[in-house]
Scaffold this motif. Structure first.
Motif, PDB file in Angstrom:
ATOM      1  N   THR A   1      46.531  96.698  51.297  1.00 22.77           N
ATOM      2  CA  THR A   1      46.851  95.117  50.127  1.00 22.77           C
ATOM      3  C   THR A   1      47.890  95.848  48.656  1.00 22.77           C
ATOM      4  OG1 THR A   1      44.890  95.829  48.738  1.00 22.77           O
ATOM      5  CG2 THR A   1      45.135  94.090  50.634  1.00 22.77           C
ATOM      6  N   HIS A   2      48.190  97.288  48.942  1.00 22.18           N
ATOM      7  CA  HIS A   2      48.689  98.154  47.565  1.00 22.18           C
ATOM      8  C   HIS A   2      48.953  98.758  48.358  1.00 22.18           C
ATOM      9  CE1 HIS A   2      48.669  98.103  43.263  1.00 22.18           C
ATOM     10  NE2 HIS A   2      49.110  99.695  43.812  1.00 22.18           N
ATOM     11  N   CYS A   3      49.796  98.813  48.575  1.00 19.01           N
ATOM     12  CA  CYS A   3      51.551 100.134  48.485  1.00 19.01           C
ATOM     13  C   CYS A   3      52.656 100.620  48.400  1.00 19.01           C
ATOM     14  CB  CYS A   3      51.484 100.672  50.641  1.00 19.01           C
ATOM     15  SG  CYS A   3      52.415  99.797  51.260  1.00 19.01           S
ATOM     16  N   HIS A   4      53.108 101.277  47.864  1.00 16.68           N
ATOM     17  CA  HIS A   4      54.960 102.007  47.464  1.00 16.68           C
ATOM     18  C   HIS A   4      55.624 101.977  48.758  1.00 16.68           C
ATOM     19  CE1 HIS A   4      53.130 100.917  43.487  1.00 16.68           C
ATOM     20  NE2 HIS A   4      51.970 100.813  43.842  1.00 16.68           N
ATOM     21  N   LEU A   5      55.946 100.820  49.559  1.00 15.76           N
ATOM     22  CA  LEU A   5      57.047 101.499  50.551  1.00 15.76           C
ATOM     23  C   LEU A   5      59.050 101.358  50.125  1.00 15.76           C
ATOM     24  CD1 LEU A   5      55.702  98.840  53.087  1.00 15.76           C
ATOM     25  CD2 LEU A   5      55.906 101.602  53.356  1.00 15.76           C
TER      26      LEU A   5
ATOM     27  N   GLY B   1      52.038  91.978  39.915  1.00 13.20           N
ATOM     28  CA  GLY B   1      52.006  93.347  39.571  1.00 13.20           C
ATOM     29  C   GLY B   1      52.814  94.184  40.176  1.00 13.20           C
ATOM     30  N   GLU B   2      52.196  95.456  39.955  1.00  9.83           N
ATOM     31  CA  GLU B   2      51.485  96.088  39.139  1.00  9.83           C
ATOM     32  C   GLU B   2      51.670  96.022  37.772  1.00  9.83           C
ATOM     33  OE1 GLU B   2      49.843 100.397  39.778  1.00  9.83           O
ATOM     34  OE2 GLU B   2      51.673 100.316  41.425  1.00  9.83           O
ATOM     35  N   ILE B   3      50.948  95.457  36.924  1.00 13.50           N
ATOM     36  CA  ILE B   3      51.154  95.376  35.272  1.00 13.50           C
ATOM     37  C   ILE B   3      49.794  95.429  34.668  1.00 13.50           C
ATOM     38  CG2 ILE B   3      52.424  93.453  35.714  1.00 13.50           C
ATOM     39  CD1 ILE B   3      50.065  91.502  34.792  1.00 13.50           C
TER      40      ILE B   3
ATOM     41  N   MET C   1      41.308  94.336  40.374  1.00 10.68           N
ATOM     42  CA  MET C   1      41.888  95.683  39.638  1.00 10.68           C
ATOM     43  C   MET C   1      42.099  96.467  40.606  1.00 10.68           C
ATOM     44  SD  MET C   1      41.208  94.874  36.506  1.00 10.68           S
ATOM     45  CE  MET C   1      40.782  96.570  35.557  1.00 10.68           C
ATOM     46  N   HIS C   2      43.519  97.423  40.329  1.00 13.65           N
ATOM     47  CA  HIS C   2      43.563  97.910  41.323  1.00 13.65           C
ATOM     48  C   HIS C   2      43.331  99.720  41.365  1.00 13.65           C
ATOM     49  CE1 HIS C   2      47.039 100.830  42.264  1.00 13.65           C
ATOM     50  NE2 HIS C   2      47.130 100.884  41.580  1.00 13.65           N
ATOM     51  N   CYS C   3      43.011  99.746  42.372  1.00 12.70           N
ATOM     52  CA  CYS C   3      42.397 100.994  42.332  1.00 12.70           C
ATOM     53  C   CYS C   3      41.637 101.444  41.516  1.00 12.70           C
ATOM     54  CB  CYS C   3      43.264 102.678  42.255  1.00 12.70           C
ATOM     55  SG  CYS C   3      42.872 104.352  42.185  1.00 12.70           S
TER      56      CYS C   3
ATOM     57  N   THR D   1      46.324 101.833  50.343  1.00 14.87           N
ATOM     58  CA  THR D   1      46.071 102.546  49.986  1.00 14.87           C
ATOM     59  C   THR D   1      47.350 103.269  48.485  1.00 14.87           C
ATOM     60  OG1 THR D   1      48.750 102.232  51.139  1.00 14.87           O
ATOM     61  CG2 THR D   1      47.262 102.922  52.299  1.00 14.87           C
ATOM     62  N   ASP D   2      47.946 102.389  47.871  1.00 16.09           N
ATOM     63  CA  ASP D   2      48.616 102.518  46.763  1.00 16.09           C
ATOM     64  C   ASP D   2      49.878 104.301  47.177  1.00 16.09           C
ATOM     65  OD1 ASP D   2      49.601 102.507  44.318  1.00 16.09           O
ATOM     66  OD2 ASP D   2      48.162 104.403  43.249  1.00 16.09           O
ATOM     67  N   ALA D   3      49.826 104.048  48.613  1.00 17.32           N
ATOM     68  CA  ALA D   3      51.207 105.108  48.966  1.00 17.32           C
ATOM     69  C   ALA D   3      52.346 104.866  48.557  1.00 17.32           C
ATOM     70  CB  ALA D   3      51.251 104.688  50.491  1.00 17.32           C
TER      71      ALA D   3
HETATM   72 ZN   LIG Z   1      49.952 101.442  42.607  1.00 15.75          ZN
END
Ligand SMILES: [Zn+2]
Length: 255
Positions: free
Chosen positions: A4-8, A89-91, A150-152, A200-202
């Protein structure tokens, strides 16, 4: 499974983006959400989503970059969105990296919440050392008209429960697998199954057993396995439930 959240869109993937994406889908991955953190990474997230099946994107300005924020620029990004935009997001607020510009961070955060409400999009929050302020701001909007995650999540169990009461979802990265993440391990075991999902927040926060290497979306399975083991629940069942939570939250329709 959904990451649900990665930085490709991070430059660390510039050389092998296609194989990183392929590895995820070959591992059984179903969908990815590529997250923006400023204007250019938001544009890049959109481009990646538009050129790949089952990749969605978010747009937003991270608190670390709040000086670059322009409300009209953000509104333009929303007005020119593709149908794969799933959130703002992310904010949020980050007092760990900078506590000298709190007022500016809050102004930019609130501006983006208001845009999300105006265009009926959920928000993905980055929060570091700022739980009380984030909570106070969200409380002013209660009852929440839009989804909030709330991410991570790395706050206390007490804040987790307060946020859940407001209707906020929590998402967990590979950091729950880290030895010293005692609080997060407790929280992810205690909160109800319908209140969280995985990310992952990869390229950051690689879960065990690959901690230290560059993270990539396929590792989201390692985090799910780890949490399934903590909760003593079948991993397939856990993934099914958390994927449903994520699909509902981001309004993703497939499968
Ligand atoms: Zn992130």
């Amino acid at each position: 499974m959904i990451d649900t959240h990665c930085h490709l869109n991070d430059s660390q993937f510039d050389n092998d983006l296609d194989s990183v994406i392929n590895n995820f889908f070959l591992s059984g991955g179903k969908a990815l959400i590529c997250v923006g953190a400023d204007f250019s990474s938001s544009m890049k997230a959109k481009m990646i989503a538009e050129s790949n099946d089952n990749i969605y994107y978010t747009i937003g300005v991270h608190p670390d970059d709040c000086d670059t924020y322009s409300q009209s620029e953000m509104e333009d990004l929303i007005l020119t969105k593709s149908d794969k935009l799933v959130a703002i997001g992310e904010i949020g607020l980050d007092y760990f990296h900078n506590k000298l510009n709190k007022a500016k961070q809050i102004e930019v955060f609130v501006s983006q919440i208001n845009l999300a409400i105006k265009y009926n999009l959920p928000i993905v929050i980055h929060c570091r050392d700022a739980y009380q302020d984030v909570y106070n701001i969200l409380k002013e909007y209660a009852p929440l008209k839009i989804g909030v995650v709330m991410h991570c999540y790395s706050g206390s169990l007490e804040f987790a429960n307060q946020l859940i009461k407001l209707g906020v979802k929590l998402s967990f990265t590979g950091s729950v697998t880290f030895k010293n993440a005692i609080k997060a391990k407790e929280i992810v075991q205690k909160i109800p199954l319908d209140t969280f999902f995985f990310e992952t927040d990869a390229p950051y926060l690689t879960p065990e057993p690959n901690r230290g290497k560059r993270n990539e979306p396929k590792n989201v399975f390692d985090t799910a396995k780890y949490v399934a083991n903590l909760r003593q629940i079948d991993v397939k069942r856990l993934i099914k439930i958390t994927d449903e939570n994520a699909k509902k939250f981001f309004n993703i329709k497939f499968m």
